[in-house]
Write a protein that holds these residues in place. Structure first.
Motif, PDB file in Angstrom:
ATOM      1  N   VAL A   2       0.864  -1.205  -0.045  1.00  0.00           N
ATOM      2  CA  VAL A   2       0.012  -0.103   0.075  1.00  0.00           C
ATOM      3  C   VAL A   2       0.959   1.208  -0.046  1.00  0.00           C
ATOM      4  CG1 VAL A   2      -1.620   1.447   1.406  1.00  0.00           C
ATOM      5  CG2 VAL A   2      -1.893  -1.089   1.175  1.00  0.00           C
ATOM      6  N   LYS A   3       0.447   2.364  -0.707  1.00  0.00           N
ATOM      7  CA  LYS A   3       1.110   3.550  -0.714  1.00  0.00           C
ATOM      8  C   LYS A   3       0.667   4.442   0.500  1.00  0.00           C
ATOM      9  CE  LYS A   3       2.065   7.456  -3.751  1.00  0.00           C
ATOM     10  NZ  LYS A   3       3.555   7.439  -4.357  1.00  0.00           N
ATOM     11  N   ARG A  27       0.416   7.130   3.109  1.00  0.00           N
ATOM     12  CA  ARG A  27      -0.120   8.662   3.010  1.00  0.00           C
ATOM     13  C   ARG A  27      -0.208   9.101   4.576  1.00  0.00           C
ATOM     14  NH1 ARG A  27      -3.871   7.848  -1.315  1.00  0.00           N
ATOM     15  NH2 ARG A  27      -5.627   7.739   0.120  1.00  0.00           N
ATOM     16  N   VAL A  61      -2.164   7.515   7.418  1.00  0.00           N
ATOM     17  CA  VAL A  61      -3.673   7.323   7.452  1.00  0.00           C
ATOM     18  C   VAL A  61      -3.799   5.888   7.541  1.00  0.00           C
ATOM     19  CG1 VAL A  61      -5.502   7.290   5.566  1.00  0.00           C
ATOM     20  CG2 VAL A  61      -4.049   9.177   5.882  1.00  0.00           C
ATOM     21  N   ASP A  67      -7.103   4.397   8.322  1.00  0.00           N
ATOM     22  CA  ASP A  67      -8.755   4.135   8.162  1.00  0.00           C
ATOM     23  C   ASP A  67      -8.990   3.552   6.918  1.00  0.00           C
ATOM     24  OD1 ASP A  67     -11.320   6.332   9.317  1.00  0.00           O
ATOM     25  OD2 ASP A  67     -10.565   4.410   9.903  1.00  0.00           O
ATOM     26  N   GLY A  68      -9.501   2.386   6.836  1.00  0.00           N
ATOM     27  CA  GLY A  68      -9.996   1.726   5.589  1.00  0.00           C
ATOM     28  C   GLY A  68      -8.749   1.195   4.600  1.00  0.00           C
ATOM     29  N   VAL A  69      -7.495   1.383   5.256  1.00  0.00           N
ATOM     30  CA  VAL A  69      -6.439   1.011   4.422  1.00  0.00           C
ATOM     31  C   VAL A  69      -6.153  -0.460   4.753  1.00  0.00           C
ATOM     32  CG1 VAL A  69      -3.770   1.071   4.294  1.00  0.00           C
ATOM     33  CG2 VAL A  69      -5.374   3.115   4.660  1.00  0.00           C
ATOM     34  N   LYS A  70      -5.618  -0.958   3.544  1.00  0.00           N
ATOM     35  CA  LYS A  70      -5.508  -2.395   3.721  1.00  0.00           C
ATOM     36  C   LYS A  70      -4.412  -3.116   4.823  1.00  0.00           C
ATOM     37  CE  LYS A  70      -3.971  -6.467   0.722  1.00  0.00           C
ATOM     38  NZ  LYS A  70      -3.426  -6.653  -0.597  1.00  0.00           N
ATOM     39  N   ALA A  93      -8.584  -8.313  -1.473  1.00  0.00           N
ATOM     40  CA  ALA A  93      -8.067  -8.876   0.095  1.00  0.00           C
ATOM     41  C   ALA A  93      -9.074  -8.216   1.371  1.00  0.00           C
ATOM     42  CB  ALA A  93      -6.785  -8.092   0.273  1.00  0.00           C
ATOM     43  N   GLN A  94      -9.587  -7.054   0.827  1.00  0.00           N
ATOM     44  CA  GLN A  94     -10.724  -6.918   1.992  1.00  0.00           C
ATOM     45  C   GLN A  94     -12.039  -6.278   1.117  1.00  0.00           C
ATOM     46  OE1 GLN A  94      -8.391  -4.426   4.383  1.00  0.00           O
ATOM     47  NE2 GLN A  94      -9.356  -2.587   3.387  1.00  0.00           N
ATOM     48  N   HIS A 152     -16.704   2.542   0.851  1.00  0.00           N
ATOM     49  CA  HIS A 152     -17.267   2.463   2.131  1.00  0.00           C
ATOM     50  C   HIS A 152     -18.483   2.004   2.665  1.00  0.00           C
ATOM     51  CE1 HIS A 152     -13.832   5.704   3.479  1.00  0.00           C
ATOM     52  NE2 HIS A 152     -13.328   4.462   3.482  1.00  0.00           N
ATOM     53  N   ALA A 192       0.539   3.640  -9.273  1.00  0.00           N
ATOM     54  CA  ALA A 192       1.012   3.300  -7.717  1.00  0.00           C
ATOM     55  C   ALA A 192       0.221   3.661  -6.950  1.00  0.00           C
ATOM     56  CB  ALA A 192       2.241   3.872  -7.524  1.00  0.00           C
ATOM     57  N   LEU A 193      -0.622   4.897  -7.067  1.00  0.00           N
ATOM     58  CA  LEU A 193      -1.722   5.331  -6.223  1.00  0.00           C
ATOM     59  C   LEU A 193      -2.701   4.206  -5.912  1.00  0.00           C
ATOM     60  CD1 LEU A 193      -2.137   8.847  -7.526  1.00  0.00           C
ATOM     61  CD2 LEU A 193      -1.299   8.123  -5.323  1.00  0.00           C
ATOM     62  N   GLY A 247      -2.444   0.812  -5.457  1.00  0.00           N
ATOM     63  CA  GLY A 247      -1.997   0.123  -4.522  1.00  0.00           C
ATOM     64  C   GLY A 247      -2.085  -1.034  -5.013  1.00  0.00           C
ATOM     65  N   ALA A 267      -6.080  -1.760  -3.847  1.00  0.00           N
ATOM     66  CA  ALA A 267      -6.335  -1.803  -2.813  1.00  0.00           C
ATOM     67  C   ALA A 267      -6.958  -0.444  -2.711  1.00  0.00           C
ATOM     68  CB  ALA A 267      -5.190  -1.918  -1.885  1.00  0.00           C
ATOM     69  N   TYR A 268      -7.908  -0.198  -3.187  1.00  0.00           N
ATOM     70  CA  TYR A 268      -8.728   1.048  -3.305  1.00  0.00           C
ATOM     71  C   TYR A 268      -9.251   1.366  -1.828  1.00  0.00           C
ATOM     72  CZ  TYR A 268      -8.579   0.703  -8.281  1.00  0.00           C
ATOM     73  OH  TYR A 268      -8.241   0.533  -9.552  1.00  0.00           O
ATOM     74  N   ASN A 269      -9.137   2.570  -1.448  1.00  0.00           N
ATOM     75  CA  ASN A 269      -9.670   2.839   0.017  1.00  0.00           C
ATOM     76  C   ASN A 269     -10.792   3.688  -0.080  1.00  0.00           C
ATOM     77  OD1 ASN A 269     -10.103   3.571   2.817  1.00  0.00           O
ATOM     78  ND2 ASN A 269      -8.343   4.423   2.978  1.00  0.00           N
ATOM     79  N   GLY A 270     -11.921   3.041  -0.009  1.00  0.00           N
ATOM     80  CA  GLY A 270     -13.245   3.931  -0.135  1.00  0.00           C
ATOM     81  C   GLY A 270     -13.587   4.488  -1.328  1.00  0.00           C
TER      82      GLY A 270
END
Lengths: 245, 522
Positions: free
Chosen positions: A18-19, A21, A30, A32-35, B107-108, B178, B428-429, B431, B518-521
């Motif tokens: 994961v990148k 932040r 951060v 929250d919600g990160v893998k 993964a989640q 989310h 890269a963003l 993930g 691995a997107y977050n939200g």
């Protein structure tokens, strides 16, 4: 003949891919919600414990994790890989931030004594803080011998032979049990936590030792002041010349 | 090994004789080399190179465990989760016990969800009438809408009148990832068995041809296709009904379309960039399709989440009725829930999609998007989509490419780091990451086609349309020419390559579960 019991400590960290932040107020990163996933070195430690159990040298493996409620997933993964029991030392999310190697080492030491284990296995360091201190401190609290950066672990009766990766090469130690061993990268290649094992681990995780151990309270010795990206020092990289020798 | 040799041309056969020592170690797929030029082997995945004849797999235990459930759902997106939740809600209400298993390749839950999103809460409210009390993350109601045509420097405003599909009154801006995570938690608390990090890789069939369930991916295979010490077979999940909610261009759905000929009477599906967007037959013995996989997106409204959720809800209700009906007589071992398609056609989903069915094809005319807007204005706004004709799409997306010699290359300005960014830092963003030592999951049916056809005729479109830079044509180490290099680790699972490949040679299969973005939200 195996009467040995092992305690493996696992940590839930932000996944390595994961990148990261930094939070805008620079108090941390951060999360929250990160893998998140199990620390890779902890996976290696669990794998080593399971291999020892498969060789019938260790009878029982207890996986332990300190942190907020989500650590249960990490323990579940350890159970799916082959651990027998899990212990979750619950730390409320607000305080979890201040949890450092010293506090965790105290907890592990107390648990190791309470559960009467012969071997404590950990990863050499966590990939989020890179402290490389917990294993060593645990051995200190317990006054047990330690074999860190292990690239090979061999149980010999009441002793354990540990081959360590050090700056100068390889060092081999023979430690009297009980002992603390921390795992380095080349110790083994961890197995996958396959779905049948995860399904089986579900009931295991809820049935047994998930009570929070009543151990010493967490007094934070140090407090994080801030966190941010490294400052750009503005020095240009030297141009790499293509020189054929 | 001897059988395929007979089909080869003479020079190739001589090549093989010369390579006699290596012959035993070459897996079957290498015998597809049909010319004397050496085609570097790209595809090592076991769906293309079978393992039963591969010497490296001799003696490896290929047995799989199996678990029995009542319903298995592939994909934990809005549709899959809606179906799971609805099934458990009905089970609780009627005090029946059904086992629902949900597998998800991310993964989640929510990590592979990518959408705007502006949610029409219609479907969601049917699932959770009390979503506010439950704390669902619908926090931003829409207050204002602005629609405009953007020119290079200006914006021409276009009025949004109530009744137009773009009108967002009553909708919410959500972070769909989310919302999906929240739905995942609700599903778990209702008793759904949710398994993120496990990809469904194979559809299983009964002897009578109905769907038996799915099998998760095998793990522990090296990049060249040989087994690792950690090799383990996937798990088989058997169910009376399997719901496929894979999202846009799901790879298992692709197999099912072929096997059950579900697309016999519908147009080919069109896409944006393979992420979202003519509805096939939806049910088959043993399973059904929901969500963006068959595709219920309302194009002018730019929303598909609400219809996806509704399709999940209807599927659950239809399945539940069949599972709990006392005198169930099924011709096949896997249940064929035809009521789902009937109920969907009677629901607001069908009405809504019917009224807008002509808007996307109307953009294919001479006036392009403006033609589409005029068409929308007249036929949707005034006539409410009641026109008696149905326009057709131009054909499948992969057929739309013109040969490179008929086109001029576009000169794109370099990314400036402020409003445009370079491809690799954008990737890269996301993930995205995959276990590097596994066979590339972007499989080619024929390894020679990328250079011989795609590159020579179309100038290798895959190096341009892949948003993650997976495909690269690199010069050969010796001599002239290029070879295709597949950087499978970058893949963001958008399936554009599978959709757009003019030779339809690329077949996207699922990698080891847990890999991918691995997107977050998002």
């Amino acid at each position: 003949m195996a009467e040995l019991r092992a305690l493996v400590a696992v940590k839930r960290v932000i996944d390595f891919a994961v990148k990261i932040r930094v939070k805008p107020d620079r108090t941390g990163v951060v999360t929250d919600g990160v893998k998140h996933s199990m620390n890779p070195f902890c996976e290696i430690a669990v794998e080593e414990a399971v291999r020892l159990k498969e060789k019938k040298l260790v009878k029982e493996i207890i996986a332990v994790s300190c942190g907020p409620a989500q650590c249960q997933e990490t323990i579940r993964t350890a159970l799916a890989m082959g651990a027998d029991r899990g212990i979750h030392v619950e730390v409320p999310a607000a305080e979890a931030d201040r949890l450092g190697p010293l506090q965790v080492a105290r907890v592990l030491a107390k648990l190791a004594e309470k559960e009467k284990v012969d071997l404590v296995l950990l990863g050499k360091q966590a990939i989020d803080d890179d402290c490389n201190q917990t294993g060593q401190m645990t051995a200190g609290f317990l006054d047990w011998p330690q074999g860190t950066f292990a690239s090979q672990v061999t149980l010999e009766g009441d002793k354990v032979k540990v081959e360590r990766e050090i700056d100068g090469g390889l060092e081999t130690l023979r430690l009297k049990l009980p002992a603390v061993v921390t795992a380095d990268l080349r110790l083994n290649e961890p197995r996958y936590a396959t779905l049948p094992n995860i399904m089986g681990a579900g009931p295991k995780a809820s049935a047994s030792g998930n009570g929070s151990a009543d151990v010493a309270p967490m007094e934070a010795g140090c407090r994080r002041l801030g966190q941010g990206r490294p400052v750009n020092r503005g020095l240009p990289c030297a141009e790499s010349q293509e020189e054929e020798d | 090994m001897l059988l395929p040799l007979a089909k080869l041309s003479c020079p190739a056969y001589q090549c093989f004789h010369a390579l006699k020592i290596k012959k035993d170690y070459l897996p079957l797929c290498a015998t597809r080399w049909s010319s004397t030029s050496v085609v570097p082997r790209i595809t090592t995945h076991y769906t293309v190179c079978p393992r039963d004849k591969d010497k490296r797999w001799e003696g490896v235990n290929m047995e799989r465990f199996a678990e029995e459930a009542d319903v298995v759902i592939v994909g934990a997106g809005p549709a899959g989760l809606s179906a799971a939740i609805r099934l458990k809600q009905l089970a609780t209400k009627q005090e029946k016990d059904i086992r629902v298993c949900l597998v998800e390749k991310a993964a989640q839950i929510g990590a592979h969800t990518l959408s705007g999103a502006c949610l029409d809460p219609r479907g969601f409210e049917e699932l959770f009438p009390d979503w506010k009390e439950k704390g669902a993350p619908l926090n931003t109601p829409v207050t204002e809408d602005r629609f405009g045509i953007l020119t290079e420097k200006y914006r021409i405003p276009v009025p949004i009148l109530p009744g137009l599909p773009m009108n967002n009154h009553g909708n919410y801006i959500v972070r769909l990832g989310h919302l999906v995570s929240w739905m995942g938690e609700q599903a778990e608390s209702l008793g759904v068995e949710v398994y993120p990090g496990y990809a469904a890789a194979e559809v299983l069939f009964h002897e009578d041809g109905s769907v038996k369930g799915v099998a998760t991916n095998d793990v522990g295979i090296q990049k060249d296709g040989a087994p690792k010490t950690t090799f383990e077979r996937g798990l088989e999940l058997h169910a009376k009904v399997t719901i496929f909610a894979e999202g846009c261009h799901g790879h298992l759905a692709k197999q099912l379309y072929k096997k059950f000929d579900l697309r016999a009477n519908c147009e080919p599906q069109t896409y944006g960039i393979g992420l979202k967007e003519s509805i096939p037959k939806l049910t088959f013995p043993g399973g059904l399709l929901i969500g963006c996989s068959p595709g219920f997106m309302n194009v002018p409204k730019i929303k598909g989440t609400h219809t996806a959720m509704k399709s999940g809800i209807l599927a659950a209700e239809s399945i539940f009725n069949q599972l709990t009906s006392e005198n169930l007589q099924s011709k096949t071992t896997g249940l064929h829930v035809t009521e789902y398609e009937d109920n969907l056609k009677k629901s607001w989903v069908w009405k809504e999609l019917y009224t807008v069915r002509n808007i996307r094809p109307s953009c294919h005319g001479i006036l392009g998007v403006y033609g589409g807007m005029i068409y929308t204005g007249i036929f949707y706004w005034i006539f409410r989509g009641m026109e008696p004709w149905t326009l057709k799409h131009k054909g499948s997306d992969s057929d739309q490419l013109k040969p490179a010699k008929d086109c001029t290359p576009i000169e794109y300005p370099k990314p400036d780091g402020q409003i445009s960014f370079d491809l690799l830092s954008s990737v890269a963003l996301s993930g995205t990451n995959h276990e590097h030592d596994q066979p590339a999951h972007l499989t080619l049916k024929d390894d020679s086609i990328p250079v011989n056809r795609n590159l020579s005729i179309y100038d290798g479109p895959e190096q341009r349309f892949c948003p993650a830079g997976v495909y690269e044509f690199v010069p050969l180490e010796q001599g002239d020419g290029f070879r295709l290099q597949i950087n499978a680790q970058n893949c963001v699972h958008c399936k554009t390559c599978d959709i757009k490949d003019p030779s339809q040679n690329i077949n996207w299969v699922v990698p080891e579960g847990g890999g991918g973005p691995a997107y977050n939200g998002m």
